[in-house]
Design a protein around this motif. Sequence first.
Motif, short mmCIF file in Angstrom:
data_model
loop_
_atom_site.label_atom_id
_atom_site.label_comp_id
_atom_site.label_asym_id
_atom_site.label_seq_id
_atom_site.Cartn_x
_atom_site.Cartn_y
_atom_site.Cartn_z
N ARG A 43 -38.55 38.87 -24.78
CA ARG A 43 -38.98 37.47 -24.65
C ARG A 43 -37.88 36.54 -24.15
O ARG A 43 -38.16 35.45 -23.64
CB ARG A 43 -39.47 36.95 -26.00
CG ARG A 43 -40.69 37.65 -26.55
CD ARG A 43 -40.98 37.17 -27.96
NE ARG A 43 -41.29 35.75 -27.98
CZ ARG A 43 -41.04 34.94 -29.01
NH1 ARG A 43 -40.44 35.42 -30.08
NH2 ARG A 43 -41.38 33.67 -28.97
N VAL A 44 -36.62 36.94 -24.31
CA VAL A 44 -35.51 36.07 -23.94
C VAL A 44 -35.31 36.13 -22.44
O VAL A 44 -35.07 37.20 -21.86
CB VAL A 44 -34.22 36.47 -24.68
CG1 VAL A 44 -33.04 35.62 -24.20
CG2 VAL A 44 -34.41 36.31 -26.18
N LEU A 45 -35.38 34.98 -21.78
CA LEU A 45 -35.26 34.90 -20.33
C LEU A 45 -33.80 34.93 -19.89
O LEU A 45 -32.90 34.51 -20.63
CB LEU A 45 -35.90 33.61 -19.82
CG LEU A 45 -37.39 33.41 -20.11
CD1 LEU A 45 -37.85 32.04 -19.61
CD2 LEU A 45 -38.24 34.52 -19.48
N ASP A 46 -33.57 35.43 -18.68
CA ASP A 46 -32.25 35.35 -18.08
C ASP A 46 -31.93 33.87 -17.78
O ASP A 46 -32.81 33.09 -17.38
CB ASP A 46 -32.18 36.12 -16.77
CG ASP A 46 -32.33 37.63 -16.98
OD1 ASP A 46 -32.34 38.07 -18.14
OD2 ASP A 46 -32.45 38.35 -15.96
N ARG A 47 -30.68 33.49 -17.98
CA ARG A 47 -30.25 32.11 -17.70
C ARG A 47 -28.88 32.12 -17.05
O ARG A 47 -28.05 32.99 -17.32
CB ARG A 47 -30.14 31.29 -19.00
CG ARG A 47 -31.40 31.19 -19.83
CD ARG A 47 -32.35 30.14 -19.33
NE ARG A 47 -33.50 29.99 -20.23
CZ ARG A 47 -34.55 29.24 -19.94
NH1 ARG A 47 -34.60 28.60 -18.78
NH2 ARG A 47 -35.56 29.14 -20.80
N LEU A 48 -28.65 31.12 -16.19
CA LEU A 48 -27.36 30.92 -15.57
C LEU A 48 -26.83 29.56 -16.02
O LEU A 48 -27.48 28.53 -15.82
CB LEU A 48 -27.47 30.95 -14.05
CG LEU A 48 -26.19 30.63 -13.26
CD1 LEU A 48 -25.10 31.67 -13.53
CD2 LEU A 48 -26.50 30.55 -11.76
N PHE A 49 -25.66 29.56 -16.67
CA PHE A 49 -25.05 28.33 -17.15
C PHE A 49 -23.80 28.05 -16.31
O PHE A 49 -22.71 28.57 -16.59
CB PHE A 49 -24.64 28.44 -18.63
CG PHE A 49 -25.75 28.93 -19.53
CD1 PHE A 49 -27.03 28.41 -19.44
CD2 PHE A 49 -25.50 29.90 -20.49
CE1 PHE A 49 -28.04 28.84 -20.27
CE2 PHE A 49 -26.50 30.34 -21.34
CZ PHE A 49 -27.79 29.81 -21.23
N LEU A 50 -23.95 27.23 -15.28
CA LEU A 50 -22.80 26.85 -14.47
C LEU A 50 -21.97 25.81 -15.19
O LEU A 50 -22.52 24.89 -15.80
CB LEU A 50 -23.26 26.30 -13.11
CG LEU A 50 -23.96 27.31 -12.17
CD1 LEU A 50 -24.50 26.59 -10.94
CD2 LEU A 50 -23.00 28.43 -11.78
N PHE A 51 -20.65 25.93 -15.11
CA PHE A 51 -19.77 24.93 -15.71
C PHE A 51 -19.62 23.76 -14.75
O PHE A 51 -19.48 23.95 -13.54
CB PHE A 51 -18.39 25.53 -16.01
CG PHE A 51 -18.41 26.70 -16.96
CD1 PHE A 51 -19.46 26.86 -17.87
CD2 PHE A 51 -17.40 27.64 -16.95
CE1 PHE A 51 -19.48 27.94 -18.75
CE2 PHE A 51 -17.40 28.71 -17.82
CZ PHE A 51 -18.45 28.87 -18.72
N SER A 52 -19.61 22.55 -15.30
CA SER A 52 -19.42 21.37 -14.47
C SER A 52 -18.00 21.33 -13.95
O SER A 52 -17.05 21.68 -14.67
CB SER A 52 -19.72 20.11 -15.28
OG SER A 52 -21.05 20.10 -15.72
#
Length: 329
Positions: free
Chosen positions: A320-329
């Motif tokens: 159930r957990v989706l892939d995510r991309l967390f770009l740093f500011s």
Amino acid sequence: MDECRLQEPLFTFGVIADVQYADIDDGQNYSRTRDRYYRSSLQLLSNAQDAWREARVQPLFVLQLGDLIDGFNEPRGASERALDAALRRFETGPAPVHHVWGNHEFYNFSRSALLRSPLNSRLHADSGAGAAPVRPDIYAYRFTPVPGFTFVVLDAYDVSLLGREESSEEYRSAMELIRKYNQNQDLNCPPAFEDLRQRFTRFNGGFSKEQLDWLDSVLTSADEKQERVTIASHLPVHPFSTDAVCLAWNFEELLAVIHSHKCVVCYMAGHAHDGGYHHDKDTGVHHLTLDGVIETPPYSDAFGIVSVYADRMELKGSGRVLDRLFLFS
């Protein structure tokens, strides 16, 4: 993008939330709108351990985002037995576990009991002054897995009816706060508002001034060192990352502390079993609410592994957990 995929991460860590194990038959949530799989949640925890152990880059640690065992254990006298069963699954894993405390921890144990239990993972905290709040009853701490990256575990039930003695000042203050908005006889029922005031229920809580001041000092230090900070707690704090009924009582105060610093890149929480995500453009912070194991069918999964790079974090979800991309500011 192909070049990014070939890069080796600086480190990885595992994430999982709301296992809520109990040796009882399947049931439903409080409002009887979703199924809960109490017994099979332990197998899903084992699935996560297997995946982390077999990962190409094994995690340095695991974030367990709260509600490891369910409140139904307490009236059955099974709290210790259920906790032992869940913790044994972690013993087979590849990395130390940082445990967050949720409402179900407090349904089973007092705050003092939790501080003496294996769910107190402050032994993995940084050493030295400032690694934890001065008040020892606040379950919060920071740890640095590799230079340049700091993680902070917060106590979302520092201000709460849960885990506090009814005769204590902390309990009285929390009751006074919740009664401003919730007049129901059963305080687990949300107040009759169609707005963010629905969060004032017994199963939520908040952050004391002492904890917020300590967090502010941790983030000030991280700013000066140009570190990246990820915060983990049980309760979400951004209204766009969850339903109003799952928010921390004083989420605005926590967001204000985050907003006054540049170092925070991600806030991770559990509690809302259907998950959620919001990227706050004003602060650049990614707010992730992880899907709960307890409402995941036994043929699926709900966990992830996060790969950390110099400029981003990548969540590879399972089930159930989706892939995510967390770009740093």
